[in-house]
Write a protein that holds these residues in place. Structure first.
Motif, mmCIF file in Angstrom:
data_model
loop_
_atom_site.group_PDB
_atom_site.id
_atom_site.type_symbol
_atom_site.label_atom_id
_atom_site.label_comp_id
_atom_site.label_asym_id
_atom_site.label_seq_id
_atom_site.Cartn_x
_atom_site.Cartn_y
_atom_site.Cartn_z
ATOM 1 N N THR A 153 -0.131 -65.180 -0.692
ATOM 2 C CA THR A 153 1.149 -64.946 -0.016
ATOM 3 C C THR A 153 2.298 -64.721 -0.993
ATOM 4 O O THR A 153 3.420 -64.481 -0.568
ATOM 5 N N SER A 154 2.034 -64.801 -2.301
ATOM 6 C CA SER A 154 3.095 -64.499 -3.261
ATOM 7 C C SER A 154 3.129 -63.004 -3.550
ATOM 8 O O SER A 154 3.985 -62.538 -4.286
ATOM 9 N N HIS A 155 2.187 -62.264 -2.970
ATOM 10 C CA HIS A 155 2.102 -60.835 -3.257
ATOM 11 C C HIS A 155 2.727 -60.044 -2.119
ATOM 12 O O HIS A 155 2.378 -60.231 -0.954
ATOM 13 N N ILE A 156 3.647 -59.149 -2.483
ATOM 14 C CA ILE A 156 4.299 -58.374 -1.436
ATOM 15 C C ILE A 156 3.307 -57.439 -0.744
ATOM 16 O O ILE A 156 3.506 -57.076 0.410
ATOM 17 N N ALA A 157 2.215 -57.085 -1.446
ATOM 18 C CA ALA A 157 1.210 -56.258 -0.784
ATOM 19 C C ALA A 157 0.715 -56.966 0.472
ATOM 20 O O ALA A 157 0.550 -56.356 1.535
ATOM 21 N N VAL A 158 0.495 -58.270 0.352
ATOM 22 C CA VAL A 158 -0.003 -59.062 1.479
ATOM 23 C C VAL A 158 1.092 -59.264 2.519
ATOM 24 O O VAL A 158 0.892 -59.005 3.707
ATOM 25 N N THR A 159 2.267 -59.706 2.066
ATOM 26 C CA THR A 159 3.313 -60.046 3.036
ATOM 27 C C THR A 159 3.847 -58.799 3.734
ATOM 28 O O THR A 159 4.226 -58.867 4.902
ATOM 29 N N VAL A 160 3.876 -57.667 3.007
ATOM 30 C CA VAL A 160 4.355 -56.434 3.647
ATOM 31 C C VAL A 160 3.395 -56.024 4.760
ATOM 32 O O VAL A 160 3.826 -55.604 5.842
ATOM 33 N N ILE A 161 2.088 -56.162 4.525
ATOM 34 C CA ILE A 161 1.133 -55.824 5.582
ATOM 35 C C ILE A 161 1.326 -56.770 6.772
ATOM 36 O O ILE A 161 1.360 -56.332 7.928
ATOM 37 N N LEU A 162 1.502 -58.055 6.481
ATOM 38 C CA LEU A 162 1.732 -59.015 7.576
ATOM 39 C C LEU A 162 2.982 -58.629 8.371
ATOM 40 O O LEU A 162 2.983 -58.618 9.601
#
Lengths: 284, 178
Positions: A153-162
């Motif tokens: 969850t520190s990665h914007i790749a993950v949070t942006v998809i969420l």
């Protein structure tokens, strides 16, 4: 009364067993960290961002889209933890719940009530996905607090998809449920007529900024906290006897991070509910 | 941290932010989607229906228990009412039986009294009759005796003279009437 007392004695017994298991795990972690410290060179070389690196679990090859990486590992562990709590924990299906079943029920009730209170009863069909996002963020955040772990969850790749999933779904739901009247979300009827076009532009911008703030908030909070922890830990490694101060700092920030882990999951979820409410009831 | 070199190579030159290393994005996004789908199915297929059913069952148990308690309470109240009613009924019954018995005794007593009175009256009448009869007999006897005595007296006073019994008798009768 009799069953209750036997129940409690059972849980105390298994509680002792669990305490021993936790102790062993803690010991293993400490030994592992002690082993790691040997490989550090002396001198101040703090690399607070290294912990966020994504690398293949097996071999040194390039990171392709299907490569199992440390991100895969820690996301998988999150799935495993969620399965353990939500499936194995509720395996008893007891009317008087065990501790783990009680935790699963509390999480369920907490998010279900949040969806119902914030977004309304007609948002309940979307509850499984909201609960999925909440549990994923919560468990990814908590697992990331294990030393030497990786925090997805520190990665914007993950949070942006969420966040984009929420943004796109909410927009589609808004148009499907309300048709063109969904656009009344941007037309503030309570404002004077002259101001309405200006407000519409502002509303529109704020609507499209939502996924940005939604994702950057989570990634930023987690990344910043972990980076600060690493900086303090780096100081502790080189300051000799004076390391007590950064170690106390690490402990304090760690406590804060535990709080942040839960709060960020909560904030992400409640914002999802708020956006969903806008899609379902754009006039309110 | 053996992979430091790899990471440095992947990141290009310098310690940048791994978050902005776009080469890892497809990987993270792919695994995130896999993760979310896995969690979604674990939750929606197993966990959520199970928890919902457990909560419903608990709610049902609570409702049933409360209803059962209410029912038992009502039953207890009913039982108390029935007990009180039975007690009152028993009291009334006892009262009634006592009253009836008393009346019965009264009736029997009255009947016996009447019977006794009747018998007494009959006896009295009979006795009166017998007394009258006896009286009559006695008067007859007195007449007879008086006739006999009168005949004898006449015979004694006037010997040789035949005593006319009928004359004596009528004379005695006349005397006695007079």
């Amino acid at each position: 009364m009799a069953t209750e007392s036997t129940n409690s004695s059972n849980t105390t017994k298994s509680g002792n067993g669990r305490m021993i298991a936790f102790g062993l795990i803690a010991l293993a972690v400490v030994l592992y960290i002690l082993g790691l410290t040997d490989s550090y060179e002396s001198g101040l070389s703090i690399k607070p961002m290294d912990q966020f690196a994504v690398y293949p679990l097996f071999g040194d090859g390039p990171v392709r889209w299907y490569t199992p990486t440390n991100a895969t590992l820690w996301m998988g562990l999150a799935v495993l933890s969620i399965a353990v709590l939500m499936v194995m924990g509720t395996g008893g299906r007891a009317v008087i719940p065990s501790r783990s079943q009680s935790m699963a029920e509390l999480a369920y009730g907490f998010i279900r009530k949040m969806v119902e209170d914030v977004a309304g009863k007609d948002a309940l069909p979307y509850f499984p996905y909201i609960f999925t996002a909440f549990l994923f963020i919560l468990f990814a955040n908590f697992l990331a607090l294990i030393p030497t772990s990786f925090s997805p969850t520190s990665h914007i790749a993950v949070t942006v998809i969420l966040a984009l999933t929420v943004f796109i779904s909410v927009t589609v739901i808004g148009f499907v449920k309300n048709g063109a009247t969904f656009l009344s979300l941007f037309w503030v009827t309570s404002a004077p007529l002259v101001l309405r076009p200006i407000l519409a532009v502002i509303e529109l911008i704020s609507y499209f900024v939502r996924p940005v703030s939604h994702s950057v908030r989570l990634a930023g909070a987690v990344m910043a906290g972990h980076a600060v922890l690493k900086v303090f830990a780096g100081f502790a490694g080189v300051m000799g006897a004076a390391s007590v101060a950064p170690i106390i700092g690490v402990i304090a920030i760690y406590g804060l991070e535990v709080l942040v882990a839960a709060i960020q999951a909560y904030v992400f979820t409640i914002l999802t509910c708020v956006y969903l409410k806008d899609a379902l009831h754009p006039h309110h | 941290m053996a992979d430091d070199a790899t990471i440095e190579a992947a990141n290009g030159a310098g310690p940048g932010m791994p978050q902005l290393d776009f080469s890892t994005f497809p990987n993270q996004i792919f695994w995130l989607v896999v993760t979310l789908i896995a969690i979604y199915f674990i939750l929606s297929k197993i966990a959520l229906p199970r928890i919902a059913s457990v909560l419903a069952e608990r709610q049902g148990t609570l409702t049933n228990d409360l209803a059962a308690a209410e029912d038992l309470k009502r039953q207890a109240a009913e039982a108390e009412e029935a007990y009180n009613k039975a007690l009152a009924d028993a009291r009334a019954e006892a009262q009634r039986i006592a009253e009836e018995t008393r009346a019965e005794i009264q009736a029997v007593l009255a009947e016996a009294t009447a019977k006794a009175d009747e018998q007494i009256a009959a006896k009295a009448t009979e006795s009166e009759a017998r007394i009258a009869e006896i009286q009559a007999n006695a008067t007859q006897s007195v007449e007879d005796v008086a006739r006999d005595v009168a005949g004898d007296v006449v015979a004694a006073v006037m010997p040789g003279q035949t005593v006319d019994a009928d004359t004596v008798a009528s004379a005695v009768t006349a005397r006695m009437k007079g």
